[in-house]
Design an enzyme around this catalytic site. Sequence first.
Site, short mmCIF file in Angstrom:
data_model
loop_
_atom_site.label_atom_id
_atom_site.label_comp_id
_atom_site.label_asym_id
_atom_site.label_seq_id
_atom_site.Cartn_x
_atom_site.Cartn_y
_atom_site.Cartn_z
N CYS A 112 0.73 -1.30 -0.21
CA CYS A 112 -0.28 -0.20 -0.12
C CYS A 112 0.96 1.22 0.02
O CYS A 112 1.77 1.19 0.54
CB CYS A 112 -0.89 0.22 1.34
SG CYS A 112 -2.04 1.46 1.42
N CYS A 116 -0.47 5.25 5.68
CA CYS A 116 -0.99 5.33 7.17
C CYS A 116 -0.26 4.93 8.39
O CYS A 116 0.49 3.47 8.33
CB CYS A 116 -2.39 4.59 7.72
SG CYS A 116 -3.56 5.25 5.98
#
Length: 347
Positions: A112, A116
């Site tokens: 990803c 985050c």
Amino acid sequence: MKAELFGLTREEIQAAIKPYGIEKFRAEQIAKWMYQHNAQSFADMTNIAKSMQKKLADIFNVTNVAVRAIQQSDDKQTQKYLLEFSDKLTVETVLMQQPYGNSVCVSSQIGCAMGCAFCASTIYGLERNLSAGEILAQVIFINRNLQVSGQKVNNIVIMGSGEPLANYENVVKFIRLCHEPYCLNMSYRSITLSTSGLVPNIRKLAYENIPLTLAISLHASNDETRSRLMPINKKYPIRQIIEAADDYAFITGRRVTYEYILISGINDQPQHAMELALLLKGKLANVNIIPVNPIVERGFLRPALSVTKQFVEVLERNGIVATVRREKGTDIQAACGQLRSQVLDNV
């Protein structure tokens, strides 16, 4: 190199086989064998003549995944699989079994790029998007295992590794395929898509006429905290995300779920709950509270149960529907990216 049939629609299969003089009606047979009967080769397609099976096998492939690792929770209700594709890259797929049905959490990307701070999926960055067929292969793999005991996948959650709306075309094609009668014949309402908040694609999704459940990974009640946890917030701040989600709810008639990972000392105080309540008051929305899964690499801690309870109480007193996610697979670190990270760390 052989062409791939798995992940194609019936019409795309028809177009692929036509140049080889294969009858049009074979497309639906092939699709049903791949998607409903879990055929792993053309030889498994027993209502197709052996000569035709050989012809198809000479020209085309049917995607299969290999299992690299398996973890099972102590209560036997959650299984996590690390699945490998033909290029040796891996993704995580999680089966969650409940009395009311079986849910599978699929990945949409290998790795990803969202960055985050609380998520293990982003530790090694983004390697590539998954094709619609590779996303579907995760569900079919789980279905194949479940059918041994007369069960099937009842719900799909696109909440594994990756940002689904950053792989928009493949994810939408996967969702549409799942809905097709010759595939899984699944209601769109049985599918949930979770996004970190790519505003343009949330708006685009609203007009696709696929009324799935949209889940927004919010995880903070103000831009300062959210930007620290989720870099995407610097591009699409909270107000823009909520406006896009409001439009989605209005156009589709579907309630939006806001996911909120509760992290001790970061976003778990009563004032954070009050900020969140003010943001969502009067909206077609609910909040799903998720006590953080401890991740060694990130150093985030889970709040005390009393803190979580107080957070929910503040939301409820202000008219916000809030639930605490029932924990599934904590003992096997079922949060996305953790098993893959363990395997990569040991390579």
